[in-house]
Design a protein around this motif. Sequence first.
Motif, short mmCIF file in Angstrom:
data_model
loop_
_atom_site.label_atom_id
_atom_site.label_comp_id
_atom_site.label_asym_id
_atom_site.label_seq_id
_atom_site.Cartn_x
_atom_site.Cartn_y
_atom_site.Cartn_z
N ASP A 175 -16.31 -4.16 9.29
CA ASP A 175 -16.43 -4.44 7.87
C ASP A 175 -15.25 -3.78 7.16
OD1 ASP A 175 -17.52 -5.38 5.54
OD2 ASP A 175 -18.76 -3.61 5.21
N ARG A 176 -14.48 -4.56 6.40
CA ARG A 176 -13.29 -4.04 5.74
C ARG A 176 -13.37 -4.23 4.23
NH1 ARG A 176 -7.74 -7.18 5.93
NH2 ARG A 176 -8.87 -8.27 4.28
N GLU A 177 -13.02 -3.17 3.51
CA GLU A 177 -12.84 -3.26 2.06
C GLU A 177 -11.38 -3.01 1.75
OE1 GLU A 177 -16.22 -2.02 -0.75
OE2 GLU A 177 -16.35 -0.58 0.89
N GLN A 178 -10.82 -3.85 0.89
CA GLN A 178 -9.40 -3.79 0.59
C GLN A 178 -9.20 -3.89 -0.92
OE1 GLN A 178 -7.24 -7.34 1.68
NE2 GLN A 178 -5.42 -6.18 2.23
N VAL A 179 -8.42 -2.97 -1.48
CA VAL A 179 -8.07 -3.00 -2.90
C VAL A 179 -6.55 -3.07 -3.00
CG1 VAL A 179 -8.22 -1.80 -5.12
CG2 VAL A 179 -10.11 -1.64 -3.49
N LEU A 180 -6.04 -4.01 -3.82
CA LEU A 180 -4.61 -4.23 -3.93
C LEU A 180 -4.18 -4.18 -5.40
CD1 LEU A 180 -4.27 -7.31 -1.54
CD2 LEU A 180 -3.76 -4.94 -0.98
N THR A 237 15.34 -5.62 -11.33
CA THR A 237 13.90 -5.79 -11.15
C THR A 237 13.30 -4.52 -10.56
OG1 THR A 237 14.18 -8.16 -10.73
CG2 THR A 237 12.08 -7.17 -10.09
N GLY A 238 12.28 -3.99 -11.20
CA GLY A 238 11.53 -2.87 -10.66
C GLY A 238 10.12 -3.32 -10.28
N ALA A 239 9.62 -2.84 -9.16
CA ALA A 239 8.30 -3.27 -8.69
C ALA A 239 7.58 -2.12 -8.01
CB ALA A 239 8.42 -4.45 -7.73
N VAL A 240 6.24 -2.12 -8.11
CA VAL A 240 5.39 -1.16 -7.40
C VAL A 240 4.25 -1.93 -6.73
CG1 VAL A 240 5.93 0.80 -8.87
CG2 VAL A 240 4.03 -0.72 -9.47
N HIS A 241 3.79 -1.40 -5.62
CA HIS A 241 2.69 -2.01 -4.88
C HIS A 241 1.83 -0.90 -4.28
CE1 HIS A 241 0.47 -4.43 -1.94
NE2 HIS A 241 0.81 -3.52 -1.05
N ALA A 242 0.52 -1.05 -4.36
CA ALA A 242 -0.40 -0.07 -3.78
C ALA A 242 -1.57 -0.80 -3.15
CB ALA A 242 -0.89 0.92 -4.83
N ALA A 243 -2.09 -0.25 -2.05
CA ALA A 243 -3.23 -0.85 -1.36
C ALA A 243 -4.07 0.24 -0.71
CB ALA A 243 -2.77 -1.85 -0.30
N GLN A 244 -5.36 -0.01 -0.63
CA GLN A 244 -6.30 0.91 0.00
C GLN A 244 -7.19 0.11 0.95
OE1 GLN A 244 -9.83 2.69 -2.15
NE2 GLN A 244 -8.61 4.56 -1.92
N PHE A 245 -7.36 0.63 2.18
CA PHE A 245 -8.16 -0.04 3.20
C PHE A 245 -9.25 0.91 3.68
CE2 PHE A 245 -3.99 -1.91 3.22
CZ PHE A 245 -4.20 -3.27 3.42
N ARG A 246 -10.48 0.41 3.75
CA ARG A 246 -11.61 1.19 4.26
C ARG A 246 -12.34 0.34 5.30
NH1 ARG A 246 -8.88 4.34 2.42
NH2 ARG A 246 -9.23 5.85 0.74
N TYR A 247 -12.65 0.97 6.47
CA TYR A 247 -13.27 0.25 7.58
C TYR A 247 -14.60 0.91 7.96
CZ TYR A 247 -8.53 -1.59 8.15
OH TYR A 247 -7.30 -2.16 7.93
N ASP A 248 -15.58 0.06 8.34
CA ASP A 248 -16.86 0.54 8.86
C ASP A 248 -17.28 -0.35 10.01
OD1 ASP A 248 -17.65 2.78 7.17
OD2 ASP A 248 -17.80 1.32 5.55
#
Length: 248
Positions: free
Chosen positions: A143-148, A164-175
């Motif tokens: 089971d994966r939860e992903q926030v982008l 051009t300036g850009a930022v990217h962030a992501a969080q992954f949680r697994y069960d």
Amino acid sequence: MGHPVLRTGIITLSVMALLSGGLQAADVEFNPEISVQAEYTDNVTVSPGDTGESDLISRLQVLLPVVRRWDSGQLEFRYAPSYDWYRDTGYLDSDNQDLSFAVENSVSRKARFAMDAGYNKSVQQGGADSLVSGDLILTEPVDREQVLFSASYRRNFTRRWSWTGAVHAAQFRYDNLSGGDPGAAPDIEDRNEWDASLAFDHNLSEKATLGVEFRHSSNELDFTGSEDVDQLSAVWTRTLGQPGDQVR
């Protein structure tokens, strides 16, 4: 050990549109959909070799998209919940949530801003389609939860030069899934990742651009620490065809 090849057939039946033609009020569009899918796979848990089990998967999905347009940009919101039923491997039954929000707007004649955010909850497993994702390490379904989140800002400071300036962030949680074989599931670390970039572009012509980009990336794993990467790239782009051309 390589990933097995999944031979999967998918039959999709669009059952009905909740609102015929959707709703269109001025520059707001709402076109919901509901669909039923049937999928057969001969290796439902992506097991190596010929040890995989076949199964039939039924899926009910709803799509609720809202698009708002104005002269200088647009906003899009999408919510797509679904539920999967497995005929034989019932422990894989799962509800999936997919939520996304995107906005882009021309702040002025020389500047443009864009932002994307999303949330996804679903059952994922390693397979051929994982080659370009962080889930390549998966074999047993989890089971994966992903926030982008990502945002960018582009500005022309002369007729030919822009940055051009850009930022990217992501969080992954697994069960691990309850009902599966815990001994067969790999230890998958939760992780956070982010990167920031700054690029300068020079328009050589209407169709060609030459630029330079600096990017810093960080990948922070739950137990094994973090890794930082710095990149410096020279980028040349060339547009084929004429503006507005369509390829069919």
